[in-house]
Design a protein around this motif. Structure first.
Motif, short mmCIF file in Angstrom:
data_model
loop_
_atom_site.label_atom_id
_atom_site.label_comp_id
_atom_site.label_asym_id
_atom_site.label_seq_id
_atom_site.Cartn_x
_atom_site.Cartn_y
_atom_site.Cartn_z
N MET A 1 0.57 -1.71 -0.09
CA MET A 1 0.12 -0.11 0.04
C MET A 1 0.89 1.17 0.34
O MET A 1 2.25 1.35 1.36
CB MET A 1 -0.87 0.86 1.26
N THR A 2 0.38 2.21 -1.42
CA THR A 2 1.25 3.59 -0.69
C THR A 2 0.51 5.19 -0.52
O THR A 2 -0.75 4.61 -0.45
CB THR A 2 1.44 4.19 -2.48
N PRO A 3 1.45 5.09 0.61
CA PRO A 3 0.11 6.66 1.43
C PRO A 3 0.24 7.59 0.04
O PRO A 3 1.68 7.76 -0.62
CB PRO A 3 1.77 7.09 2.67
N ILE A 4 -0.91 8.15 0.71
CA ILE A 4 -1.20 9.26 -0.23
C ILE A 4 -0.13 10.69 0.42
O ILE A 4 -0.20 10.92 1.67
CB ILE A 4 -2.37 9.74 -0.20
N ASP A 5 0.59 11.18 -0.47
CA ASP A 5 1.58 12.05 -0.16
C ASP A 5 0.88 13.62 -0.57
O ASP A 5 0.36 14.50 -1.26
CB ASP A 5 2.72 12.21 -1.12
N GLN A 6 0.35 13.99 1.00
CA GLN A 6 -0.42 15.19 0.71
C GLN A 6 0.75 16.66 0.78
O GLN A 6 0.53 17.46 -0.01
CB GLN A 6 -0.85 15.45 2.11
N ALA A 7 1.54 16.73 1.08
CA ALA A 7 3.01 17.68 0.35
C ALA A 7 2.71 17.83 -1.07
O ALA A 7 2.88 19.25 -1.28
CB ALA A 7 3.98 17.62 1.50
N ALA A 8 3.09 17.09 -1.70
CA ALA A 8 3.10 16.68 -2.63
C ALA A 8 1.70 17.15 -3.58
O ALA A 8 1.58 17.83 -4.67
CB ALA A 8 3.13 15.28 -3.48
N ILE A 9 0.64 16.53 -3.21
CA ILE A 9 -0.74 17.52 -3.90
C ILE A 9 -0.79 18.85 -3.50
O ILE A 9 -1.04 19.49 -4.96
CB ILE A 9 -1.61 16.80 -3.33
N VAL A 10 -0.41 19.24 -2.36
CA VAL A 10 0.00 20.81 -2.57
C VAL A 10 1.42 21.72 -3.74
O VAL A 10 0.37 22.68 -4.17
CB VAL A 10 0.05 21.44 -1.17
N ALA A 11 1.94 20.70 -3.78
CA ALA A 11 2.87 21.51 -4.40
C ALA A 11 2.59 20.77 -6.09
O ALA A 11 2.98 22.43 -5.90
CB ALA A 11 4.59 20.38 -3.81
N ARG A 12 1.80 20.56 -6.02
CA ARG A 12 1.54 20.03 -7.28
C ARG A 12 0.15 21.23 -8.72
O ARG A 12 0.52 21.40 -8.97
CB ARG A 12 1.07 18.70 -8.06
N MET B 1 -7.67 2.40 4.14
CA MET B 1 -8.45 3.41 2.90
C MET B 1 -7.48 4.40 3.28
O MET B 1 -8.00 5.35 1.97
CB MET B 1 -9.52 3.42 4.43
N ALA B 2 -6.94 4.53 3.86
CA ALA B 2 -5.74 5.48 3.24
C ALA B 2 -4.14 5.93 2.03
O ALA B 2 -3.86 6.77 2.25
CB ALA B 2 -5.31 6.38 4.67
N SER B 3 -4.17 4.52 1.43
CA SER B 3 -4.13 4.51 0.21
C SER B 3 -3.31 4.76 -0.91
O SER B 3 -5.01 4.99 -1.15
CB SER B 3 -3.93 2.89 0.39
N VAL B 4 -2.89 5.19 -2.28
CA VAL B 4 -3.04 5.42 -3.40
C VAL B 4 -3.76 4.06 -4.25
O VAL B 4 -4.65 5.49 -4.73
CB VAL B 4 -1.68 5.62 -3.73
N ARG C 1 -9.10 3.91 -7.08
CA ARG C 1 -10.39 2.81 -7.44
C ARG C 1 -11.31 4.03 -6.45
O ARG C 1 -12.21 3.86 -7.82
CB ARG C 1 -10.29 1.78 -5.78
N HIS C 2 -11.24 4.74 -5.78
CA HIS C 2 -12.35 5.23 -5.09
C HIS C 2 -12.90 6.40 -6.65
O HIS C 2 -14.10 6.78 -7.13
CB HIS C 2 -12.14 6.39 -4.88
N SER C 3 -11.72 7.17 -7.25
CA SER C 3 -11.86 7.86 -8.61
C SER C 3 -12.55 7.18 -9.41
O SER C 3 -13.54 7.56 -10.65
CB SER C 3 -10.47 7.98 -8.72
N ARG C 4 -12.10 6.13 -9.37
CA ARG C 4 -11.97 5.29 -11.23
C ARG C 4 -13.59 4.90 -10.96
O ARG C 4 -14.51 5.00 -11.86
CB ARG C 4 -11.64 4.06 -11.00
N GLU C 5 -14.23 4.80 -9.84
CA GLU C 5 -15.85 4.34 -9.25
C GLU C 5 -16.78 5.68 -9.25
O GLU C 5 -17.58 5.44 -10.21
CB GLU C 5 -16.64 3.87 -7.88
#
Length: 207
Positions: A1-12, A93-96, A101-105
């Motif tokens: 499982m890959t954690p969601i990188d919050q800092a990367a979201i903000v930077a992008r 639940m907190a993984s990439v 999967r949620h976005s695809r659904e």
């Protein structure tokens, strides 16, 4: 499982790498809101965020966290109606992977339709109970919910660093119209008695 990188979201988002936001006008009494038709996405994936990240994204995009009433208003105005995309609870639940999967659904339910969509995730919202250790989430309206109305009533169980696949970010612009004239949504909310207008403990970011 890959954690969601919050800092990367903000930077992008700061660098403009997010998908273009399609804005919808949503009447709210005397106010006309400008809200994103969908959750914020990067690379076509709806991003899942903490309350801290949601506040930072709001700062960068000239937006605000919504109130529960605003979330209800957006849902009522939606022309693309979706059912919540619920996954089984668990450590992933907190993984990439869960986020993707949620976005695809969500995309599968939208199925190419255009216009204001709901529900595309839960929202981090404004509440009188917010503090540096308490966030508030709300959303997932659905007649299948145990109360017949909403899976997530206004909740304060999570702190500002909680993230899971359901917590997306829909832009709600501070720039709005009040009786047809330009206004700041924060001023509108102050006039309605709101005293907490951002997630406490999050330094304000400049765009």
């Amino acid at each position: 499982m890959t954690p969601i990188d919050q800092a990367a979201i903000v930077a992008r988002v700061r660098s403009g790498e997010h998908c273009p936001i399609r804005w919808a006008r949503v009447p709210w009494g005397r106010v006309v809101l400008h809200v994103g038709e969908d959750a914020l996405a990067i690379g076509g994936v709806r991003q899942c965020v903490t309350a801290t990240t949601a506040q930072q994204l709001a700062d960068l995009l000239g937006c605000t966290l919504p109130t529960p009433e605003i979330v209800d208003t957006i849902h009522a105005a939606a022309v693309v109606r979706l059912r919540p995309c619920i996954q089984a609870p668990g450590p992933e639940m907190a993984s990439v992977e869960a986020m993707e999967r949620h976005s695809r659904e969500v995309a599968a339910q939208i199925a190419g339709r255009t216009g204001l969509a709901s529900t595309v995730g839960k929202e981090w919202v404004l509440s009188s109970r917010l503090s540096p250790s308490v966030a508030a989430n709300y959303g997932w309206p659905d007649t299948r919910a145990p109360n017949g109305r909403m899976w997530q009533t206004l909740g304060h169980r999570h702190g500002p660093t909680h993230v899971d696949y359901s917590q997306t970010f829909r832009p709600v612009a501070r720039a709005c119209l009040l009786d047809g004239a330009p206004a700041d949504l924060h001023d509108v909310l102050r006039a309605r008695g709101f005293t907490i207008l951002r997630q406490p403990g999050v330094p304000e970011l400049e765009a």
